[in-house]
Each structure stands twice: as structure tokens, then as C-alpha cells.
Scaffold this motif. Structure first.
Motif, PDB file in Angstrom:
ATOM      1  N   GLU A 124      20.960  15.271  35.510  1.00 11.63           N
ATOM      2  CA  GLU A 124      20.749  15.358  34.063  1.00 11.63           C
ATOM      3  C   GLU A 124      21.107  16.741  33.538  1.00 11.63           C
ATOM      4  O   GLU A 124      21.715  16.868  32.468  1.00 11.63           O
ATOM      5  CB  GLU A 124      19.289  15.029  33.713  1.00 11.63           C
ATOM      6  CG  GLU A 124      18.885  13.595  33.996  1.00 11.63           C
ATOM      7  CD  GLU A 124      18.587  13.315  35.478  1.00 11.63           C
ATOM      8  OE1 GLU A 124      18.329  14.276  36.266  1.00 11.63           O
ATOM      9  OE2 GLU A 124      18.626  12.147  35.874  1.00 11.63           O
ATOM     10  N   GLU A 125      20.723  17.783  34.282  1.00  9.15           N
ATOM     11  CA  GLU A 125      21.048  19.154  33.852  1.00  9.15           C
ATOM     12  C   GLU A 125      22.555  19.393  33.881  1.00  9.15           C
ATOM     13  O   GLU A 125      23.111  20.005  32.959  1.00  9.15           O
ATOM     14  CB  GLU A 125      20.329  20.166  34.739  1.00  9.15           C
ATOM     15  CG  GLU A 125      18.836  20.206  34.518  1.00  9.15           C
ATOM     16  CD  GLU A 125      18.101  21.006  35.583  1.00  9.15           C
ATOM     17  OE1 GLU A 125      17.077  21.626  35.227  1.00  9.15           O
ATOM     18  OE2 GLU A 125      18.534  21.010  36.765  1.00  9.15           O
ATOM     19  N   LEU A 126      23.232  18.909  34.926  1.00 10.05           N
ATOM     20  CA  LEU A 126      24.692  19.075  34.996  1.00 10.05           C
ATOM     21  C   LEU A 126      25.384  18.315  33.874  1.00 10.05           C
ATOM     22  O   LEU A 126      26.353  18.807  33.293  1.00 10.05           O
ATOM     23  CB  LEU A 126      25.228  18.603  36.342  1.00 10.05           C
ATOM     24  CG  LEU A 126      25.197  19.590  37.483  1.00 10.05           C
ATOM     25  CD1 LEU A 126      25.784  18.966  38.747  1.00 10.05           C
ATOM     26  CD2 LEU A 126      25.932  20.872  37.145  1.00 10.05           C
ATOM     27  N   THR A 127      24.899  17.133  33.576  1.00  6.11           N
ATOM     28  CA  THR A 127      25.471  16.355  32.474  1.00  6.11           C
ATOM     29  C   THR A 127      25.266  17.076  31.148  1.00  6.11           C
ATOM     30  O   THR A 127      26.176  17.131  30.311  1.00  6.11           O
ATOM     31  CB  THR A 127      24.857  14.942  32.432  1.00  6.11           C
ATOM     32  OG1 THR A 127      25.141  14.291  33.678  1.00  6.11           O
ATOM     33  CG2 THR A 127      25.409  14.121  31.290  1.00  6.11           C
ATOM     34  N   GLY A 128      24.083  17.657  30.950  1.00  7.03           N
ATOM     35  CA  GLY A 128      23.818  18.438  29.742  1.00  7.03           C
ATOM     36  C   GLY A 128      24.714  19.658  29.637  1.00  7.03           C
ATOM     37  O   GLY A 128      25.231  19.980  28.564  1.00  7.03           O
ATOM     38  N   LEU A 129      24.915  20.340  30.764  1.00  7.44           N
ATOM     39  CA  LEU A 129      25.811  21.500  30.779  1.00  7.44           C
ATOM     40  C   LEU A 129      27.238  21.064  30.478  1.00  7.44           C
ATOM     41  O   LEU A 129      27.942  21.718  29.701  1.00  7.44           O
ATOM     42  CB  LEU A 129      25.728  22.222  32.124  1.00  7.44           C
ATOM     43  CG  LEU A 129      26.616  23.445  32.287  1.00  7.44           C
ATOM     44  CD1 LEU A 129      26.301  24.510  31.238  1.00  7.44           C
ATOM     45  CD2 LEU A 129      26.474  24.028  33.697  1.00  7.44           C
ATOM     46  N   ALA A 130      27.671  19.951  31.052  1.00  4.88           N
ATOM     47  CA  ALA A 130      29.020  19.441  30.786  1.00  4.88           C
ATOM     48  C   ALA A 130      29.202  19.152  29.297  1.00  4.88           C
ATOM     49  O   ALA A 130      30.240  19.490  28.714  1.00  4.88           O
ATOM     50  CB  ALA A 130      29.287  18.189  31.613  1.00  4.88           C
ATOM     51  N   SER A 131      28.204  18.555  28.673  1.00  2.00           N
ATOM     52  CA  SER A 131      28.283  18.263  27.237  1.00  2.00           C
ATOM     53  C   SER A 131      28.359  19.541  26.418  1.00  2.00           C
ATOM     54  O   SER A 131      29.129  19.632  25.453  1.00  2.00           O
ATOM     55  CB  SER A 131      27.071  17.441  26.798  1.00  2.00           C
ATOM     56  OG  SER A 131      27.102  16.173  27.412  1.00  2.00           O
ATOM     57  N   ALA A 132      27.575  20.547  26.796  1.00  2.00           N
ATOM     58  CA  ALA A 132      27.609  21.836  26.087  1.00  2.00           C
ATOM     59  C   ALA A 132      28.972  22.510  26.251  1.00  2.00           C
ATOM     60  O   ALA A 132      29.502  23.084  25.298  1.00  2.00           O
ATOM     61  CB  ALA A 132      26.496  22.748  26.598  1.00  2.00           C
ATOM     62  N   VAL A 133      29.532  22.443  27.452  1.00  2.00           N
ATOM     63  CA  VAL A 133      30.860  23.030  27.684  1.00  2.00           C
ATOM     64  C   VAL A 133      31.887  22.321  26.806  1.00  2.00           C
ATOM     65  O   VAL A 133      32.728  22.972  26.182  1.00  2.00           O
ATOM     66  CB  VAL A 133      31.233  22.966  29.191  1.00  2.00           C
ATOM     67  CG1 VAL A 133      32.703  23.295  29.416  1.00  2.00           C
ATOM     68  CG2 VAL A 133      30.343  23.908  30.002  1.00  2.00           C
ATOM     69  N   ALA A 134      31.824  21.002  26.724  1.00  2.00           N
ATOM     70  CA  ALA A 134      32.765  20.259  25.886  1.00  2.00           C
ATOM     71  C   ALA A 134      32.617  20.642  24.410  1.00  2.00           C
ATOM     72  O   ALA A 134      33.618  20.790  23.708  1.00  2.00           O
ATOM     73  CB  ALA A 134      32.559  18.752  26.076  1.00  2.00           C
ATOM     74  N   ARG A 135      31.374  20.815  23.943  1.00  2.00           N
ATOM     75  CA  ARG A 135      31.107  21.190  22.539  1.00  2.00           C
ATOM     76  C   ARG A 135      31.449  22.656  22.248  1.00  2.00           C
ATOM     77  O   ARG A 135      31.721  23.023  21.115  1.00  2.00           O
ATOM     78  CB  ARG A 135      29.624  21.013  22.199  1.00  2.00           C
ATOM     79  CG  ARG A 135      29.160  19.649  21.918  1.00  2.00           C
ATOM     80  CD  ARG A 135      27.748  19.633  21.322  1.00  2.00           C
ATOM     81  NE  ARG A 135      26.822  20.588  21.907  1.00  2.00           N
ATOM     82  CZ  ARG A 135      26.044  20.357  22.963  1.00  2.00           C
ATOM     83  NH1 ARG A 135      26.090  19.204  23.577  1.00  2.00           N
ATOM     84  NH2 ARG A 135      25.233  21.283  23.417  1.00  2.00           N
ATOM     85  N   GLY A 136      31.306  23.501  23.269  1.00  2.00           N
ATOM     86  CA  GLY A 136      31.540  24.931  23.065  1.00  2.00           C
ATOM     87  C   GLY A 136      30.316  25.686  22.619  1.00  2.00           C
ATOM     88  O   GLY A 136      30.425  26.795  22.096  1.00  2.00           O
TER      89      GLY A 136
END
Length: 128
Positions: free
Chosen positions: A19-31
Motif C-alpha cells: 500500500e505504501e509503495l502504491t501510494g508513493l507511485a501515485s505521488a511520483v506520477a502526480r509530482g
């Protein structure tokens, strides 16, 4: 999430739940995004990860020594590739780790990026 800086190798090791990695991935995509980390004694852990959008080119991964955080900044295209790699690691059910290392001519990392090792939330080496 846990971030350990290894001064001997100059890399940062990231361990997190799916879940944390998925959240980080989403933040990276959003910037944009800020995540805290579990601190442990010894002085090599970092307090968190900050994600920022920038004009690039590519993605720069670096330590903010004063705030003791890992900063991931970069352009949309580079962040999209990194986000997909993080999502893949979050969903890979057979374990392992991902090395994110700059080399000359790298397609999405900027020169000067710290090496980052992302551990699978599912443990050690893959069974494949």
C-alpha cells in the motif's frame, strides 16, 4: 515505510508495504507528496520522502541532508516511468528488489541521482 541511507555504497534502501509503495507511485506520477518514514537508532535512517514535479530533464533522486529526507523530483515523462516501476514492485507477489541506478544516457534518471534500492513488500529473491 523505512528508508536507510548507506554511506558506504552511496545508496538509499527503501522498504515499504504494498500500500505504501502504491501510494508513493501515485505521488511520483502526480509530482507531489510527502511521506514519513520509521526512524531507528543509528543515524542512517531518513525521515521520509518528498516528491516534487520539475521541468527535468528526467528524475533526480537526492538526499536533503538538512531535513534528512529523500527527494524525488522530475519531469512528467521520467516520473511516469519511475511510478510504473514502483507499482510493479508493489504488485510483484514473488519478492525481490529493484535497483534504480543512474548511468550515462539513462532514459529517465538525471545525472547525479542517488542509487535507490526498492525492496519488495513480499520478501527476498523471486521464485521465478
Amino acid at each position: 515505510m523505512r528508508l536507510v541511507s548507506d554511506p558506504g555504497y552511496g545508496e538509499v534502501e527503501l522498504s515499504a508495504s504494498a500500500e505504501e509503495l502504491t501510494g508513493l507511485a501515485s505521488a511520483v506520477a502526480r509530482g507531489e507528496g510527502l511521506f514519513s518514514s520509521i526512524l531507528s537508532p543509528g543515524g542512517n535512517t531518513l525521515a521520509g520522502v518528498e516528491v516534487r514535479g520539475s521541468s527535468g530533464p528526467g528524475v533526480l533522486i537526492h538526499r536533503d541532508a538538512e531535513r534528512r529526507i529523500l527527494v524525488i523530483s522530475g519531469d512528467f515523462a521520467g516520473r511516469a516511468v519511475l511510478a510504473e516501476n514502483l507499482r510493479d514492485m508493489a504488485t510483484a507477489e514473488d519478492g525481490g528488489h529493484l535497483h534504480i541506478d543512474y548511468f550515462p544516457g539513462h532514459r529517465h534518471l538525471a545525472e547525479g541521482s542517488l542509487p535507490l534500492v526498492v525492496n519488495s513488500p513480499h520478501g527476498g529473491m523471486p521464485t521465478r
